[in-house]
Motif scaffolding. Structure first.
Motif, PDB file in Angstrom:
ATOM      1  N   CYS A 139       0.687  -1.270  -0.047  1.00 42.11           N
ATOM      2  CA  CYS A 139       0.120   0.035   0.097  1.00 42.11           C
ATOM      3  C   CYS A 139       0.952   1.276   0.062  1.00 42.11           C
ATOM      4  CB  CYS A 139      -0.693   0.125   1.329  1.00 42.11           C
ATOM      5  SG  CYS A 139      -0.001   0.070   2.856  1.00 42.11           S
TER       6      CYS A 139
ATOM      7  N   TYR B   7       3.271  -3.322   6.453  1.00 41.54           N
ATOM      8  CA  TYR B   7       2.465  -3.420   5.141  1.00 41.54           C
ATOM      9  C   TYR B   7       1.080  -3.866   5.179  1.00 41.54           C
ATOM     10  CZ  TYR B   7       7.307  -2.096   3.084  1.00 41.54           C
ATOM     11  OH  TYR B   7       8.432  -1.806   2.990  1.00 41.54           O
TER      12      TYR B   7
ATOM     13  N   TRP C 252      -2.724  -4.381   2.956  1.00 39.47           N
ATOM     14  CA  TRP C 252      -3.334  -4.503   1.864  1.00 39.47           C
ATOM     15  C   TRP C 252      -4.925  -4.923   2.002  1.00 39.47           C
ATOM     16  CZ3 TRP C 252      -3.215  -2.014  -2.629  1.00 39.47           C
ATOM     17  CH2 TRP C 252      -4.003  -2.078  -3.735  1.00 39.47           C
ATOM     18  N   SER C 253      -5.707  -4.320   1.208  1.00 38.23           N
ATOM     19  CA  SER C 253      -7.369  -4.551   1.446  1.00 38.23           C
ATOM     20  C   SER C 253      -7.693  -4.685   2.983  1.00 38.23           C
ATOM     21  CB  SER C 253      -7.566  -5.949   0.806  1.00 38.23           C
ATOM     22  OG  SER C 253      -9.005  -6.147   0.609  1.00 38.23           O
TER      23      SER C 253
END
Length: 340
Positions: free
Chosen positions: A16, A116, A118-119
């Protein structure tokens, strides 16, 4: 160490943090950071052993990098704590900071983003209270090939000592985190990758049992040396959005030889007229601050540092030209606190 396995599989996804930009490799820097913490005024009221200072560094090409550094001496003040925080539902760093006391872990004084995601799901290792709350992302796709990246993590052991390790959550031992002496045999620059994931039987594998730990990557500083560029490629980050060879907003965590904890956040994308750091520049900055071990955390719009007053110190890049600071909601964070 207790192990709590997440109820989802972390598959290949773009990280991201920032858009991938291909640039030439970093050479010997033509800049020199001063040794020791920057002589900037402290930002806010902090307990003994904890300082937060602002820095402005001149870079080649007439650019500057602006940011903040928190240094915690847990030996000078045994009440200070390094906390890895996992959020089942994402929250902004300032909200994490404000709600920290309700978890009976003391008073939060500094909060930054961690690994990190994501989603809405963490892609990096997080260990809190010896419990594995999030496992390291175990596969990514590169050129239609499944790759098994061995990425860096930063943890505090039962002894109180900090250490950085390359970690993979091995399938043959219930996704438990195992540390390795290097990032093993992947190299994104040459498109050469391991044909199978590492296991608990891989040479050099060691079951890793930190009390608190955050994953991210790549490794920036190891035994006092700048190792950012080589590990950027070996930890397989170039195709995932980290943009390690361009200047970006960054967050990093490290430790000094005498056991001090360092948290650094720098602005980029022209926020406060700051260009940001490349990963190599970030590593050099950390070394100048005394770090002998350090890893990169998530960057870009996620890079945020909240200070003692509960307000964001830097200017996260999602803010753009807006007057009100815009924070990203994140699933993992680092908090420096003091217990009562």
């Amino acid at each position: 160490m207790k192990l709590k396995i997440l109820g989802f599989t972390l598959l290949a996804a773009s990280l991201c943090s920032v858009c991938s930009i291909c640039c030439s490799d970093s050479k010997t820097p033509d800049y020199e950071f001063p040794e020791g913490p920057d002589p900037a005024p402290q930002q806010g009221d902090y307990p003994p052993g904890l300082t937060v200072t602002e820095f402005t560094d001149n870079l080649p090409g007439g650019k500057q990098c602006l940011g903040f550094v928190a240094v915690a001496d847990l030996k000078a003040n045994p009440k200070l704590r390094f906390n890895a925080v996992y959020l089942p539902r994402q929250k902004t760093p300032s909200r994490i900071h404000a709600e920290f006391a309700s978890a009976n872990r003391g008073t939060a004084y500094v909060t930054t983003n961690a690994g990190y995601w994501w989603s809405r799901k963490s892609l990096s290792l997080l260990v809190s209270g010896s419990v594995v709350e999030s496992i390291e992302n175990q596969t990514v796709e590169r050129n239609n090939q499944t790759v098994y990246p061995v990425r860096s993590s930063f943890g505090q052991m039962a002894s109180g000592e900090f250490e950085t390790r390359w970690v993979y959550c091995v399938l043959d031992d219930g996704n438990k985190p195992y540390a390795f002496p290097s990032a093993l045999n992947n190299d994104e620059r040459t498109n050469t990758y391991m044909s199978a994931p590492p296991t608990s039987k891989t040479p050099g594998a060691e079951f890793w049992t930190p009390q608190e730990a955050v994953g991210g990557g790549p490794m920036l500083v190891k035994e006092g040396k700048n190792v950012a560029v080589e590990n950027y490629w070996k930890e397989v980050f170039d195709g995932g959005g980290v943009a390690g060879t361009s200047r970006q907003p960054r967050t990093a965590i490290g430790a000094t030889a005498d056991g001090k904890l360092i948290l650094l956040v720098c602005d980029g994308r022209n926020m406060r007229h700051s260009a940001g750091f490349t990963l190599a520049e970030l590593a050099d900055k950390l070394i100048a601050l005394g770090a002998v071990e350090a890893i990169n955390l998530d960057g870009g719009g996620s890079s945020t540092m909240v200070g003692s007053n509960g307000k964001v110190l830097n200017r996260p890049s999602d803010t753009g030209s807006a007057e009100v600071i815009i924070e990203r909601k994140i699933p993992t964070a680092v908090v420096i606190s003091e217990v009562n």
